[in-house]
Write a protein that holds these residues in place. Structure first.
Motif, PDB file in Angstrom:
ATOM      1  N   ASP A   1       0.814  -1.223   0.000  1.00  0.00           N
ATOM      2  CA  ASP A   1       0.000   0.000   0.000  1.00  0.00           C
ATOM      3  C   ASP A   1       0.844   1.269   0.000  1.00  0.00           C
ATOM      4  OD1 ASP A   1      -2.346  -1.465   0.038  1.00  0.00           O
ATOM      5  OD2 ASP A   1      -2.520  -1.428   2.224  1.00  0.00           O
ATOM      6  N   LEU A   2       2.121   1.139   0.320  1.00  0.00           N
ATOM      7  CA  LEU A   2       2.986   2.312   0.446  1.00  0.00           C
ATOM      8  C   LEU A   2       4.181   2.202  -0.493  1.00  0.00           C
ATOM      9  CD1 LEU A   2       2.785   2.344   4.289  1.00  0.00           C
ATOM     10  CD2 LEU A   2       1.845   4.093   2.800  1.00  0.00           C
ATOM     11  N   ALA A   3       4.415   3.241  -1.260  1.00  0.00           N
ATOM     12  CA  ALA A   3       5.497   3.245  -2.256  1.00  0.00           C
ATOM     13  C   ALA A   3       6.872   3.078  -1.609  1.00  0.00           C
ATOM     14  CB  ALA A   3       5.451   4.529  -3.074  1.00  0.00           C
ATOM     15  N   ALA A   4       7.086   3.653  -0.448  1.00  0.00           N
ATOM     16  CA  ALA A   4       8.391   3.540   0.216  1.00  0.00           C
ATOM     17  C   ALA A   4       8.675   2.094   0.609  1.00  0.00           C
ATOM     18  CB  ALA A   4       8.443   4.429   1.448  1.00  0.00           C
ATOM     19  N   PHE A   5       7.656   1.360   1.037  1.00  0.00           N
ATOM     20  CA  PHE A   5       7.849  -0.048   1.379  1.00  0.00           C
ATOM     21  C   PHE A   5       8.085  -0.893   0.117  1.00  0.00           C
ATOM     22  CE2 PHE A   5       5.303   0.248   5.604  1.00  0.00           C
ATOM     23  CZ  PHE A   5       6.374   0.871   6.207  1.00  0.00           C
ATOM     24  N   LYS A   6       7.419  -0.539  -0.971  1.00  0.00           N
ATOM     25  CA  LYS A   6       7.669  -1.240  -2.241  1.00  0.00           C
ATOM     26  C   LYS A   6       9.110  -1.025  -2.690  1.00  0.00           C
ATOM     27  CE  LYS A   6       3.060  -0.820  -4.234  1.00  0.00           C
ATOM     28  NZ  LYS A   6       2.319  -0.226  -5.354  1.00  0.00           N
ATOM     29  N   TYR A   7       9.585   0.200  -2.571  1.00  0.00           N
ATOM     30  CA  TYR A   7      10.968   0.529  -2.925  1.00  0.00           C
ATOM     31  C   TYR A   7      11.941  -0.267  -2.060  1.00  0.00           C
ATOM     32  CZ  TYR A   7      15.173   3.456  -3.442  1.00  0.00           C
ATOM     33  OH  TYR A   7      16.450   3.909  -3.657  1.00  0.00           O
ATOM     34  N   PHE A   8      11.645  -0.378  -0.770  1.00  0.00           N
ATOM     35  CA  PHE A   8      12.473  -1.147   0.152  1.00  0.00           C
ATOM     36  C   PHE A   8      12.534  -2.613  -0.279  1.00  0.00           C
ATOM     37  CE2 PHE A   8      12.957  -3.572   4.144  1.00  0.00           C
ATOM     38  CZ  PHE A   8      14.134  -3.023   4.631  1.00  0.00           C
ATOM     39  N   VAL A   9      11.400  -3.164  -0.663  1.00  0.00           N
ATOM     40  CA  VAL A   9      11.342  -4.563  -1.111  1.00  0.00           C
ATOM     41  C   VAL A   9      12.151  -4.757  -2.390  1.00  0.00           C
ATOM     42  CG1 VAL A   9       9.785  -6.302  -2.095  1.00  0.00           C
ATOM     43  CG2 VAL A   9       9.183  -5.163   0.030  1.00  0.00           C
ATOM     44  N   ILE A  10      11.970  -3.865  -3.351  1.00  0.00           N
ATOM     45  CA  ILE A  10      12.699  -3.975  -4.622  1.00  0.00           C
ATOM     46  C   ILE A  10      14.204  -3.838  -4.395  1.00  0.00           C
ATOM     47  CG2 ILE A  10      13.087  -2.836  -6.843  1.00  0.00           C
ATOM     48  CD1 ILE A  10      10.021  -2.174  -6.796  1.00  0.00           C
TER      49      ILE A  10
ATOM     50  N   VAL B   1      25.277  -0.534  -4.328  1.00  0.00           N
ATOM     51  CA  VAL B   1      24.366  -1.306  -3.476  1.00  0.00           C
ATOM     52  C   VAL B   1      24.239  -0.638  -2.106  1.00  0.00           C
ATOM     53  CG1 VAL B   1      24.226  -3.486  -2.202  1.00  0.00           C
ATOM     54  CG2 VAL B   1      24.594  -3.503  -4.659  1.00  0.00           C
ATOM     55  N   THR B   2      25.333  -0.140  -1.577  1.00  0.00           N
ATOM     56  CA  THR B   2      25.294   0.560  -0.285  1.00  0.00           C
ATOM     57  C   THR B   2      24.413   1.805  -0.374  1.00  0.00           C
ATOM     58  OG1 THR B   2      27.517  -0.254   0.215  1.00  0.00           O
ATOM     59  CG2 THR B   2      26.716   1.589   1.527  1.00  0.00           C
ATOM     60  N   MET B   3      24.539   2.549  -1.456  1.00  0.00           N
ATOM     61  CA  MET B   3      23.694   3.741  -1.639  1.00  0.00           C
ATOM     62  C   MET B   3      22.228   3.342  -1.813  1.00  0.00           C
ATOM     63  SD  MET B   3      26.057   6.376  -3.873  1.00  0.00           S
ATOM     64  CE  MET B   3      26.060   5.374  -5.321  1.00  0.00           C
ATOM     65  N   LEU B   4      21.968   2.271  -2.549  1.00  0.00           N
ATOM     66  CA  LEU B   4      20.595   1.792  -2.744  1.00  0.00           C
ATOM     67  C   LEU B   4      19.975   1.382  -1.414  1.00  0.00           C
ATOM     68  CD1 LEU B   4      18.355   0.985  -4.796  1.00  0.00           C
ATOM     69  CD2 LEU B   4      19.440  -1.271  -4.879  1.00  0.00           C
ATOM     70  N   LEU B   5      20.722   0.644  -0.616  1.00  0.00           N
ATOM     71  CA  LEU B   5      20.219   0.235   0.700  1.00  0.00           C
ATOM     72  C   LEU B   5      19.971   1.446   1.597  1.00  0.00           C
ATOM     73  CD1 LEU B   5      22.355  -2.923   1.528  1.00  0.00           C
ATOM     74  CD2 LEU B   5      19.891  -2.831   1.147  1.00  0.00           C
ATOM     75  N   THR B   6      20.859   2.417   1.555  1.00  0.00           N
ATOM     76  CA  THR B   6      20.702   3.618   2.378  1.00  0.00           C
ATOM     77  C   THR B   6      19.428   4.375   2.014  1.00  0.00           C
ATOM     78  OG1 THR B   6      23.097   3.842   2.589  1.00  0.00           O
ATOM     79  CG2 THR B   6      21.785   5.794   3.078  1.00  0.00           C
ATOM     80  N   SER B   7      19.222   4.584   0.732  1.00  0.00           N
ATOM     81  CA  SER B   7      18.043   5.351   0.319  1.00  0.00           C
ATOM     82  C   SER B   7      16.743   4.608   0.592  1.00  0.00           C
ATOM     83  CB  SER B   7      18.148   5.738  -1.154  1.00  0.00           C
ATOM     84  OG  SER B   7      18.107   4.589  -1.977  1.00  0.00           O
ATOM     85  N   SER B   8      16.717   3.302   0.335  1.00  0.00           N
ATOM     86  CA  SER B   8      15.477   2.549   0.562  1.00  0.00           C
ATOM     87  C   SER B   8      15.168   2.428   2.046  1.00  0.00           C
ATOM     88  CB  SER B   8      15.556   1.167  -0.089  1.00  0.00           C
ATOM     89  OG  SER B   8      16.471   0.336   0.586  1.00  0.00           O
ATOM     90  N   LEU B   9      16.201   2.225   2.853  1.00  0.00           N
ATOM     91  CA  LEU B   9      15.979   2.136   4.301  1.00  0.00           C
ATOM     92  C   LEU B   9      15.503   3.484   4.856  1.00  0.00           C
ATOM     93  CD1 LEU B   9      16.188   0.321   6.807  1.00  0.00           C
ATOM     94  CD2 LEU B   9      18.512   1.181   7.100  1.00  0.00           C
ATOM     95  N   SER B  10      16.075   4.572   4.376  1.00  0.00           N
ATOM     96  CA  SER B  10      15.651   5.904   4.827  1.00  0.00           C
ATOM     97  C   SER B  10      14.183   6.159   4.517  1.00  0.00           C
ATOM     98  CB  SER B  10      16.499   6.982   4.157  1.00  0.00           C
ATOM     99  OG  SER B  10      17.846   6.815   4.432  1.00  0.00           O
ATOM    100  N   ALA B  11      13.788   5.836   3.313  1.00  0.00           N
ATOM    101  CA  ALA B  11      12.388   6.053   2.926  1.00  0.00           C
ATOM    102  C   ALA B  11      11.445   5.185   3.747  1.00  0.00           C
ATOM    103  CB  ALA B  11      12.219   5.756   1.436  1.00  0.00           C
ATOM    104  N   ALA B  12      11.802   3.924   3.928  1.00  0.00           N
ATOM    105  CA  ALA B  12      10.933   3.006   4.674  1.00  0.00           C
ATOM    106  C   ALA B  12      10.836   3.390   6.146  1.00  0.00           C
ATOM    107  CB  ALA B  12      11.438   1.578   4.519  1.00  0.00           C
ATOM    108  N   VAL B  13      11.941   3.809   6.743  1.00  0.00           N
ATOM    109  CA  VAL B  13      11.922   4.223   8.155  1.00  0.00           C
ATOM    110  C   VAL B  13      11.058   5.471   8.335  1.00  0.00           C
ATOM    111  CG1 VAL B  13      13.343   5.191  10.013  1.00  0.00           C
ATOM    112  CG2 VAL B  13      14.077   3.128   8.838  1.00  0.00           C
TER     113      VAL B  13
END
Length: 164
Positions: A48-57, A89-101
């Protein structure tokens, strides 16, 4: 012996990062809870939330990448490229984790200024599972920061020393 220890240390870090990213991915995609209040029904799910979808991807990409790099031969010239990919990959993880948090924080505490109510009181199991996924994602991020430092030190340093 030193090269074997370096290789083994790198593989252990990569395998741990793979497991953490896979755990975050699985915990997030299985998060779903239905709650009813009188005649109203609430279904909370990550999609339901785009930030969580981004985190999953992002965690899916990291999981696949980590798995593939585990089987990269040590003699391969691709290890120099792995340093760049580790950084990405480190930058991708940082951005997705930030959005999801950020989204999880709004779900937990709400935002009085915007008139958003917290939902974790109605779907606590969902919020607990999201929290677990975010913790696993943070572990994956920390491991990738260490992997990045490890890669720079053991892959780039010898390459630069040979040139001088």
């Amino acid at each position: 012996m030193v090269k074997l220890t370096q290789r083994l240390g790198g593989l252990v870090l990569r395998f741990a990062a793979f497991c953490a990213a896979l755990g975050a991915f699985i915990a997030m995609i299985t998060s779903r809870e239905r709650s009813s209040f009188f005649v109203l029904s609430l279904v909370a799910k990550y999609s339901d939330l785009a930030a969580f979808k981004y985190f999953v991807i992002a965690n899916a990409i990291v999981t696949v990448y980590s798995f593939l790099v585990l089987f990269l031969p040590k003699e391969s010239l691709l290890w120099k490229f792995v340093v760049v990919l580790d950084l990405m990959v480190t930058m991708l993880l940082t951005s997705s984790l930030s959005a999801a948090v950020a989204v999880a924080q709004v779900g937990k505490r709400g935002n009085a200024n915007a008139g958003w109510l917290p939902i974790c009181g109605q779907v606590p199991r969902f919020c607990d599972q999201i929290t677990g996924a975010l913790i696993a994602g943070l572990v994956a991020l920390v491991l990738y920061v260490f992997l990045l430092i490890f890669s720079i030190h053991y892959v780039v340093d010898p390459f630069l020393l040979r040139k001088s």
